[in-house]
Design a protein around this motif. Structure first.
Motif, mmCIF file in Angstrom:
data_model
loop_
_atom_site.group_PDB
_atom_site.id
_atom_site.type_symbol
_atom_site.label_atom_id
_atom_site.label_comp_id
_atom_site.label_asym_id
_atom_site.label_seq_id
_atom_site.Cartn_x
_atom_site.Cartn_y
_atom_site.Cartn_z
ATOM 1 N N THR A 54 -0.508 -2.724 -88.655
ATOM 2 C CA THR A 54 0.025 -1.382 -88.912
ATOM 3 C C THR A 54 1.055 -1.045 -87.836
ATOM 4 N N ASP A 55 1.663 0.117 -87.980
ATOM 5 C CA ASP A 55 2.680 0.562 -87.016
ATOM 6 C C ASP A 55 2.072 1.349 -85.857
ATOM 7 N N ARG A 56 0.747 1.306 -85.721
ATOM 8 C CA ARG A 56 0.079 1.998 -84.620
ATOM 9 C C ARG A 56 -0.825 1.023 -83.870
ATOM 10 N N GLU A 57 -1.262 1.432 -82.687
ATOM 11 C CA GLU A 57 -2.050 0.558 -81.830
ATOM 12 C C GLU A 57 -3.347 1.239 -81.408
ATOM 13 N N GLY A 58 -4.269 0.418 -80.928
ATOM 14 C CA GLY A 58 -5.513 0.929 -80.378
ATOM 15 C C GLY A 58 -6.725 0.533 -81.198
ATOM 16 N N GLY A 61 -2.745 7.923 -91.007
ATOM 17 C CA GLY A 61 -1.287 7.918 -90.987
ATOM 18 C C GLY A 61 -0.679 6.573 -90.644
ATOM 19 N N ALA A 62 -1.517 5.572 -90.370
ATOM 20 C CA ALA A 62 -1.008 4.248 -89.989
ATOM 21 C C ALA A 62 -0.497 3.505 -91.227
ATOM 22 N N GLY A 100 -3.801 -4.871 -85.428
ATOM 23 C CA GLY A 100 -4.354 -6.130 -85.910
ATOM 24 C C GLY A 100 -4.839 -6.981 -84.760
ATOM 25 N N ASP A 101 -5.931 -7.691 -84.996
ATOM 26 C CA ASP A 101 -6.424 -8.623 -83.988
ATOM 27 C C ASP A 101 -5.533 -9.851 -83.901
ATOM 28 N N GLU A 102 -4.790 -10.109 -84.975
ATOM 29 C CA GLU A 102 -3.768 -11.151 -85.001
ATOM 30 C C GLU A 102 -2.717 -10.740 -86.033
ATOM 31 N N PRO A 103 -1.478 -11.191 -85.861
ATOM 32 C CA PRO A 103 -0.420 -10.783 -86.799
ATOM 33 C C PRO A 103 -0.660 -11.326 -88.203
ATOM 34 N N ARG A 104 -0.042 -10.694 -89.181
ATOM 35 C CA ARG A 104 -0.021 -11.178 -90.555
ATOM 36 C C ARG A 104 1.388 -11.712 -90.815
ATOM 37 N N ASP A 134 -10.431 -4.968 -85.640
ATOM 38 C CA ASP A 134 -10.888 -4.019 -84.629
ATOM 39 C C ASP A 134 -9.769 -3.070 -84.209
ATOM 40 N N ARG A 135 -8.526 -3.581 -84.192
ATOM 41 C CA ARG A 135 -7.400 -2.824 -83.663
ATOM 42 C C ARG A 135 -6.404 -2.454 -84.765
ATOM 43 N N LEU A 136 -5.776 -1.306 -84.636
ATOM 44 C CA LEU A 136 -4.815 -0.858 -85.638
ATOM 45 C C LEU A 136 -3.636 -1.813 -85.767
#
Length: 263
Positions: free
Chosen positions: A65-69, A81-82, A55-59, A51-53
């Motif tokens: 990605t390097d972006r949020e939201g 661009g993410a 990530g909903d949980e870390p890998r 759902d979120r850029l």
């Protein structure tokens, strides 16, 4: 032999859902790739799981990605661009992925979200709710089908959400697969309601595999009786792949290349 379907483009060995991973999976010998789609704020289908850029949980401790939201709130160019998992690869649109794949590739497009967190995954809907859910999903599903129109390979559309499958059938879309939730009988009910060509259970729901915790229903046997293919997910070792083949599945959605063909 079971078909090899690369989960997010063999996400165990490549940056998931990127053009490089998905095209590379076909080059590595996968019969098909599995990818996830959801809409950007403008409605364009982008290939992204969470759902979120970030990530909903870390890998493995990293943000996705390097972006949020929330993806559904983001402008398309911000999503594109993410950077995915510090790989130098960015989030693609569905069109960009399909243009990079050969016409011989099979593609399983998982419909993740219509642009809202209210999805009701794994739930067989009441008759009164089906129309509402179909209408919620319809604009996005129709956009996905439009973006797939020029692709000459085999397409299969899957979802945990009955509303997505209802919208797919209403739009006259292609072949469909249900991803069942914990209630396997509900998953079979959905498969029957929309005459799905396939069902995609997790490994633990496949009778005959060591990880299967008595699922209460033999999905492979029932699917065989009803003429549906079974593609199980997500194998992380050749042993799991071998177990699934022995259990009789048609395809294995795998995290790594090279898992099949050892038995």
């Amino acid at each position: 032999m079971a078909a090899v379907i690369a989960h997010r483009g063999f996400a165990g060995s490549a940056p998931e859902n990127t053009v490089a991973a998905l095209a590379g999976a076909i080059e590595a010998g996968a019969d098909a790739v599995e990818l996830d789609v959801r809409p950007a704020a403008c409605g364009t289908p982008v290939v992204f799981h969470d759902d979120r850029l970030e990530g909903d949980e870390p890998r493995d401790g990293r943000p996705l990605t390097d972006r949020e939201g929330l993806v559904c709130d983001q402008p398309l160019e911000r999503i594109r661009g993410a950077e995915v998992l510090e790989s130098g690869r960015t989030v693609p649109t569905l069109v960009e992925v399909l243009e990079a794949l050969p016409s011989t590739a099979g593609v399983n497009v998982e419909l993740k979200s219509p642009g809202t967190p209210d999805r009701r995954p794994g739930e067989a809907l009441s008759a009164g709710d089906r129309g509402e859910r179909r209408r919620l999903w319809a604009p996005f599903v129709e956009r996905v089908l439009a973006d797939c129109r020029g692709f000459e390979g085999d397409l299969l559309f899957s979802s945990f959400c009955e509303g997505a499958l209802a919208a797919l059938r209403a739009a006259g879309g292609g072949e469909a697969a249900v991803l069942p939730g914990p209630d396997l009988e509900a998953g079979l009910e959905i498969a029957r309601r929309y005459d799905c060509e396939a069902i995609h259970p997790p490994i633990a729901a496949v009778v005959g595999t060591p990880s299967a915790a008595d699922p209460g229903v033999d999905l492979v046997a029932v699917a065989r009786e009803e003429g549906r293919a079974v593609n199980a997910w997500a194998a992380t070792s050749w042993l799991q792949f071998d177990d699934l083949e022995r259990a009789g599945v048609d395809g294995v959605i795998a995290e790594y290349p090279g898992l099949g063909g050892w038995s």
